[in-house]
Structure formats: structure tokens, C-alpha cells
Motif scaffolding. Structure first.
Motif, PDB file in Angstrom:
ATOM      1  N   GLU A 135       0.853  -1.191   0.000  1.00 47.84           N
ATOM      2  CA  GLU A 135       0.000   0.000   0.000  1.00 47.84           C
ATOM      3  C   GLU A 135       0.887   1.238   0.000  1.00 47.84           C
ATOM      4  O   GLU A 135       2.042   1.192   0.395  1.00 47.84           O
ATOM      5  CB  GLU A 135      -0.866   0.042   1.261  1.00 47.84           C
ATOM      6  CG  GLU A 135      -1.809  -1.134   1.445  1.00 47.84           C
ATOM      7  CD  GLU A 135      -2.426  -1.086   2.842  1.00 47.84           C
ATOM      8  OE1 GLU A 135      -2.910  -0.011   3.243  1.00 47.84           O
ATOM      9  OE2 GLU A 135      -2.396  -2.117   3.523  1.00 47.84           O
ATOM     10  N   THR A 136       0.292   2.355  -0.405  1.00 42.83           N
ATOM     11  CA  THR A 136       1.014   3.621  -0.360  1.00 42.83           C
ATOM     12  C   THR A 136       0.394   4.505   0.715  1.00 42.83           C
ATOM     13  O   THR A 136      -0.807   4.752   0.701  1.00 42.83           O
ATOM     14  CB  THR A 136       0.963   4.330  -1.723  1.00 42.83           C
ATOM     15  OG1 THR A 136       1.514   3.450  -2.698  1.00 42.83           O
ATOM     16  CG2 THR A 136       1.765   5.612  -1.694  1.00 42.83           C
ATOM     17  N   LYS A 137       1.215   4.975   1.652  1.00 45.12           N
ATOM     18  CA  LYS A 137       0.722   5.806   2.743  1.00 45.12           C
ATOM     19  C   LYS A 137       0.556   7.262   2.301  1.00 45.12           C
ATOM     20  O   LYS A 137       0.937   7.639   1.188  1.00 45.12           O
ATOM     21  CB  LYS A 137       1.688   5.732   3.935  1.00 45.12           C
ATOM     22  CG  LYS A 137       1.755   4.341   4.552  1.00 45.12           C
ATOM     23  CD  LYS A 137       2.363   4.354   5.931  1.00 45.12           C
ATOM     24  CE  LYS A 137       3.875   4.488   5.877  1.00 45.12           C
ATOM     25  NZ  LYS A 137       4.493   4.271   7.199  1.00 45.12           N
ATOM     26  N   ALA A 138      -0.016   8.051   3.204  1.00 47.62           N
ATOM     27  CA  ALA A 138      -0.284   9.459   2.879  1.00 47.62           C
ATOM     28  C   ALA A 138       0.988  10.198   2.475  1.00 47.62           C
ATOM     29  O   ALA A 138       0.963  11.102   1.637  1.00 47.62           O
ATOM     30  CB  ALA A 138      -0.944  10.154   4.069  1.00 47.62           C
ATOM     31  N   ASP A 139       2.133   9.812   3.060  1.00 47.06           N
ATOM     32  CA  ASP A 139       3.398  10.482   2.728  1.00 47.06           C
ATOM     33  C   ASP A 139       4.076   9.844   1.512  1.00 47.06           C
ATOM     34  O   ASP A 139       5.249  10.093   1.262  1.00 47.06           O
ATOM     35  CB  ASP A 139       4.329  10.472   3.941  1.00 47.06           C
ATOM     36  CG  ASP A 139       4.782   9.067   4.315  1.00 47.06           C
ATOM     37  OD1 ASP A 139       4.299   8.090   3.696  1.00 47.06           O
ATOM     38  OD2 ASP A 139       5.614   8.933   5.231  1.00 47.06           O
ATOM     39  N   ALA A 140       3.322   8.991   0.787  1.00 47.82           N
ATOM     40  CA  ALA A 140       3.794   8.338  -0.434  1.00 47.82           C
ATOM     41  C   ALA A 140       4.779   7.198  -0.170  1.00 47.82           C
ATOM     42  O   ALA A 140       5.291   6.591  -1.101  1.00 47.82           O
ATOM     43  CB  ALA A 140       4.409   9.335  -1.422  1.00 47.82           C
ATOM     44  N   SER A 141       5.056   6.899   1.097  1.00 48.36           N
ATOM     45  CA  SER A 141       5.954   5.782   1.383  1.00 48.36           C
ATOM     46  C   SER A 141       5.153   4.475   1.386  1.00 48.36           C
ATOM     47  O   SER A 141       3.963   4.466   1.667  1.00 48.36           O
ATOM     48  CB  SER A 141       6.653   5.995   2.720  1.00 48.36           C
ATOM     49  OG  SER A 141       5.733   5.898   3.783  1.00 48.36           O
ATOM     50  N   PRO A 142       5.819   3.369   1.069  1.00 51.89           N
ATOM     51  CA  PRO A 142       5.109   2.094   1.005  1.00 51.89           C
ATOM     52  C   PRO A 142       4.959   1.450   2.379  1.00 51.89           C
ATOM     53  O   PRO A 142       5.759   1.694   3.290  1.00 51.89           O
ATOM     54  CB  PRO A 142       6.024   1.245   0.117  1.00 51.89           C
ATOM     55  CG  PRO A 142       7.393   1.788   0.351  1.00 51.89           C
ATOM     56  CD  PRO A 142       7.224   3.245   0.653  1.00 51.89           C
ATOM     57  N   VAL A 143       3.919   0.621   2.530  1.00 47.99           N
ATOM     58  CA  VAL A 143       3.736  -0.140   3.766  1.00 47.99           C
ATOM     59  C   VAL A 143       3.101  -1.471   3.395  1.00 47.99           C
ATOM     60  O   VAL A 143       2.370  -1.575   2.409  1.00 47.99           O
ATOM     61  CB  VAL A 143       2.882   0.638   4.792  1.00 47.99           C
ATOM     62  CG1 VAL A 143       1.456   0.848   4.285  1.00 47.99           C
ATOM     63  CG2 VAL A 143       2.872  -0.058   6.147  1.00 47.99           C
ATOM     64  N   THR A 144       3.413  -2.504   4.177  1.00 52.30           N
ATOM     65  CA  THR A 144       2.896  -3.848   3.900  1.00 52.30           C
ATOM     66  C   THR A 144       2.291  -4.433   5.163  1.00 52.30           C
ATOM     67  O   THR A 144       2.455  -3.897   6.267  1.00 52.30           O
ATOM     68  CB  THR A 144       4.024  -4.798   3.434  1.00 52.30           C
ATOM     69  OG1 THR A 144       4.870  -5.086   4.566  1.00 52.30           O
ATOM     70  CG2 THR A 144       4.855  -4.184   2.320  1.00 52.30           C
ATOM     71  N   ILE A 145       1.642  -5.570   5.003  1.00 55.85           N
ATOM     72  CA  ILE A 145       1.110  -6.295   6.154  1.00 55.85           C
ATOM     73  C   ILE A 145       2.231  -6.697   7.105  1.00 55.85           C
ATOM     74  O   ILE A 145       2.039  -6.793   8.309  1.00 55.85           O
ATOM     75  CB  ILE A 145       0.322  -7.531   5.664  1.00 55.85           C
ATOM     76  CG1 ILE A 145      -0.391  -8.207   6.826  1.00 55.85           C
ATOM     77  CG2 ILE A 145       1.227  -8.534   4.979  1.00 55.85           C
ATOM     78  CD1 ILE A 145      -1.867  -8.153   6.718  1.00 55.85           C
ATOM     79  N   ALA A 146       3.436  -6.871   6.573  1.00 54.64           N
ATOM     80  CA  ALA A 146       4.566  -7.245   7.425  1.00 54.64           C
ATOM     81  C   ALA A 146       4.937  -6.108   8.371  1.00 54.64           C
ATOM     82  O   ALA A 146       5.242  -6.351   9.546  1.00 54.64           O
ATOM     83  CB  ALA A 146       5.773  -7.639   6.568  1.00 54.64           C
ATOM     84  N   ASP A 147       4.899  -4.855   7.878  1.00 55.16           N
ATOM     85  CA  ASP A 147       5.151  -3.705   8.761  1.00 55.16           C
ATOM     86  C   ASP A 147       4.149  -3.724   9.921  1.00 55.16           C
ATOM     87  O   ASP A 147       4.517  -3.582  11.092  1.00 55.16           O
ATOM     88  CB  ASP A 147       4.977  -2.377   8.003  1.00 55.16           C
ATOM     89  CG  ASP A 147       5.943  -2.189   6.848  1.00 55.16           C
ATOM     90  OD1 ASP A 147       6.866  -1.364   6.960  1.00 55.16           O
ATOM     91  OD2 ASP A 147       5.788  -2.874   5.820  1.00 55.16           O
TER      92      ASP A 147
END
Lengths: 263, 263
Positions: free
Chosen positions: B39-51
Motif C-alpha cells: 500500500e502507499t501511505k499518505a506520505d507516499a511511502s510504502p507499507v505492507t502487512i509485514a510492517d
């Protein structure tokens, strides 16, 4: 783009290339994260005893097993460079990584067969990770076949390169055009970038300011995983190629990337 | 620069921090180099279920063992942020590395004790490498004490940072001044840069565009190895600090580096 080789690389040569990587890694791991003297070469790049000893270990095995083969290595003069089979060696790719304890340094071993990159090993000694590509064989990662991933356009591509500072002159803007067209860029992955493209974790590995030692091994690795690797003009890579290369996992984005580089 | 703590961090808290790293690594390694949605967060950085799962695993252990402690993590809202003990967590530092198969991604765990960074863990699950720093204890790497190296001036320093693109505005030129004064720069080492400074393989780890999750764990690691880590104005780092940090192995070059950054 078709290979001149009607037959595939013999398994005996693939096994031998693995033994060369084993020999190099035995040397590099004796020195990794240990105190080591660093010399500065004429091109201002660093070199250590580990670079030299690893290349000598590889050269000794080739001379003993295939005395007619040629060898072109980063640290010592060429031997039999006109042979039908010529090994092209970078004993430590990423010497700056090596001397700063970053485990991404690698050893690159290519075999040129009748002038074409027919076999390549990307070896990461500190990680126990090895990619092997060979004409007529699927690329493997630690013995298991790998495949590049689909990436039908540049917008979401993951791009990897060593350092922005290796781009000079017009290459600066060319790289910027490509970088801004993609999803994101990762710096400092060293030669693992080619392996990660082959394994389908990244989409583009691009470099400038390189020598043939730095990339010829990656050609069979990426092409044996379904990708394509050329210079920035789309030409196949060989002993006469220049300093700019690009490997992509999905051949569909190769033209688009070249167009941006040469816009 | 002296600590307010007259006593050292209890071993029980160090052991507990290690167990938090174990729990996070069990999650991250289930997902590393596996297919995963990004997924892409509000700050454009990526995030996953693992995070998210790694942070939840850490939070669950803290809540069970030290229910009065606070937690500030990257992926979920703060809990008890005014507690005497507050854990500050980045479950995956270098999510771009994580999703592209680069083994340099890490987990960062800091413990703030009465507002000061008293304990820090830099965990590299894919490498089996862990740095721990704690007030009153020497910094360790996989259990063995480490020490930063001497580097009496900047000229031969090895500098590490994540990406040139994290520097914005005046920080661009500030970083350039520092970079050009040193020996060479390595990009893309992720949070391992702090560990490599602590272990004496690099001299400076500098970042801009960071959040407190991204660096507080590094403070005890570098300081427990003889180094110093502050913001670009030389102030100690705490929960209120900004986005620019610098850790140096040899405190003698700290002032020189700050002068260049603020020239």
C-alpha cells in the motif's frame, strides 16, 4: 537478439564457474569485516589485498583446468583475450561496500563464448547467495530457477543503481528522466541489483561509468530469467561495450526506458 | 551531553528488547522475498502487512510484560506517550528494501527512559545481525562488544546515508558540503549505517527527512561504541527532535561536520 549458440552451455562449465565463485568467496570472507589496508587506484577507486587474492585464486583455477581459455580481470593484465572462451572477472564488485562492512559486495564471473556472454555468476559471499545464468538454462538462485516479474510500464517500476555520482555529463539528465518516470529508485544495491531483477523483486538495474568486468556476468543472469540487458542504445553487451548498461526484467519496458535515456 | 541516568539500563530490559526484536523478525522473515501487497501511505511511502504485523507483535509483548510502558510506533497510534518508559518502534526500517528483496531492511526499537534514548536495538532479520546499545553498557553486535574507529578528520571519512532524494531545500547543499569534504559516500545502507559506524567500518551516518522512529534506536548504539549522535545543530535527540540527524564514530569530527552542514 538471438544467440549464435545452437547448443547450450555444458553443465561442466556451469559447475566450474561455481567452483570459481567458491574459491573467490573463500578469500573474500577471510578479509570481510577484518582490518585491511586500502590502496587507491589510478581511477581513485579503492582496492585491497582481498580483491587481488580473490582474482588470483580464480585465475589459478582457470589456468589449471582450462589453460587455453582467456582471462580478463579487473586487477591483473589480460591472458589469451582472443580465445574462443574468455573469462571476465570482477573479484570484488563493490569494494567500497566491502571495506565498509556492507554485505552486498559481490564477485562477478562471466564466460564469453565466441564473443557472447554465455555464462554469468553473481556471488554474494557474505550472504551465501548466488545467481547463475547460462545460455540454454534457466537462471538459478542458489540452485533454484527464478523468473523476472511482469512490469508492463515504467510507472510502478522499481529501479536500482549504484550511485547517482557515477553518472556524468549527459548521462545525468538521462538517468533523471528515467528515474522520475518510475515508481522509486534504490541506490547502493551493488551487483545484487541484477540478481533482484532476475528474481522478480525489482524491474530495472541501470548503471553508468562501468567497465566490462562490472556487468558482463549479469547478461546471462537477467536474460535466462526472461529479461533483457543491453547498453543504453539497445545493443548487445560484449568485450567492446561501453560504460552504460541497462537490464530490465520485463522486455516490454526496454524500448520505453531507452527512449527516455536518449530523449 | 552527560546522561541523566545515574544507573545503567537493567539487563532485564535489554533482554526484553532482544525478545521484541525476535518477535518482529519472526514476522518479517515470513514475508521477506515472498509475494506481498504494497500500500502507499499518505506520505507516499510504502507499507505492507509485514510492517503492521511486526509492530503489533512488538506491541503485544510490551502490553503483556510492561503494561504501564508507553509505545510510539510508525504504523499505529501512540499509547501512554507520557510514561517514564516509552518504546519507539519502526517495525520495518527500509520498506523499499524489504519489498525489493534487499536484505538490509531492519527493525528499530528504542526505549526512552525519562525522555532520553537509553536503549536501542538495530535488528537485521535477513542477515541474523543485531546491534544493541544501552546506557551503562558497551554496544554489542550479536553479543560481542564493538567500538567505533578513530577518524581524526573528515578527509578520509566514509559517509553513509539512505538516499540523496531525502534531502530537501537547504539540506541539499548542506549535505553536498559534507559529502564533498569526505572520502566517499555510500547510499542505501538503511539503518545498518548506524551499526557500521558503531562497529568501526564507517565514520558518519547522516539523514534528513526522518521521523523519530527512524533514528532514536541508533543513539545508544552509536554512543555506547564511543561515538556521538545529535541533530544537525548538535542537540541531543529525543521525542521532540526534527528530521535531521548525524551520528559519528569519532567525536572529534562532530564539530567539523556540523560546521559544514550549517555553513
Amino acid at each position: 537478439m538471438t544467440s549464435i549458440h545452437s547448443k547450450s552451455v555444458p553443465q561442466s562449465l556451469i559447475d566450474f564457474a561455481s567452483s570459481l565463485a567458491d574459491a573467490a568467496s573463500a578469500v573474500t570472507m577471510r578479509h570481510f569485516r577484518q582490518p585491511i589496508d586500502v590502496e587507491t587506484k589510478a581511477d581513485a577507486s579503492p582496492v585491497t589485498i582481498a580483491d587481488k587474492q580473490a582474482e588470483l585464486a580464480i585465475r589459478a583455477l582457470i589456468e589449471k583446468t582450462y589453460p587455453g581459455h582467456g582471462v580478463i580481470g579487473e586487477e591483473f593484465p589480460p591472458v589469451n583475450p582472443g580465445s574462443e572462451f574468455v573469462w571476465v572477472i570482477d573479484p570484488i564488485d563493490g569494494t567500497k561496500s566491502f571495506i565498509t562492512g556492507r554485505p552486498l559486495f559481490g564477485t562477478l564471473i562471466a564466460l564469453m563464448w565466441q564473443g557472447e556472454a554465455a555464462l554469468g555468476v553473481i556471488e554474494h559471499a557474505a550472504l551465501g547467495e548466488r545467481w547463475i545464468g547460462a545460455t540454454g538454462h534457466p537462471t538459478t538462485f542458489n540452485g533454484n530457477p527464478v523468473r523476472a516479474r511482469a512490469c508492463p510500464n515504467l510507472v510502478k517500476s522499481a529501479l536500482m543503481t549504484s550511485s547517482p555520482h557515477y553518472y556524468k555529463g549527459t548521462a545525468v539528465d538521462a538517468f533523471e528522466r528515467l528515474r522520475r518516470s518510475g515508481g522509486f529508485v534504490m541506490y547502493g544495491t551493488e551487483c545484487m541489483a541484477y540478481g533482484l531483477v532476475a528474481s522478480g523483486f525489482a524491474d530495472i538495474a541501470i548503471e553508468a561509468g562501468m567497465d566490462i568486468f562490472d556487468y558482463l556476468a549479469a547478461v546471462p543472469v537477467i536474460e535466462g530469467a526472461g529479461g533483457i540487458m543491453t547498453d543504453w542504445q539497445g545493443r548487445r553487451l560484449d568485450l567492446t561495450s561501453g560504460d552504460q548498461v541497462i537490464g530490465v526484467g520485463d522486455p516490454r519496458i526496454h524500448d520505453e526506458a531507452l527512449s527516455l535515456l536518449n530523449a
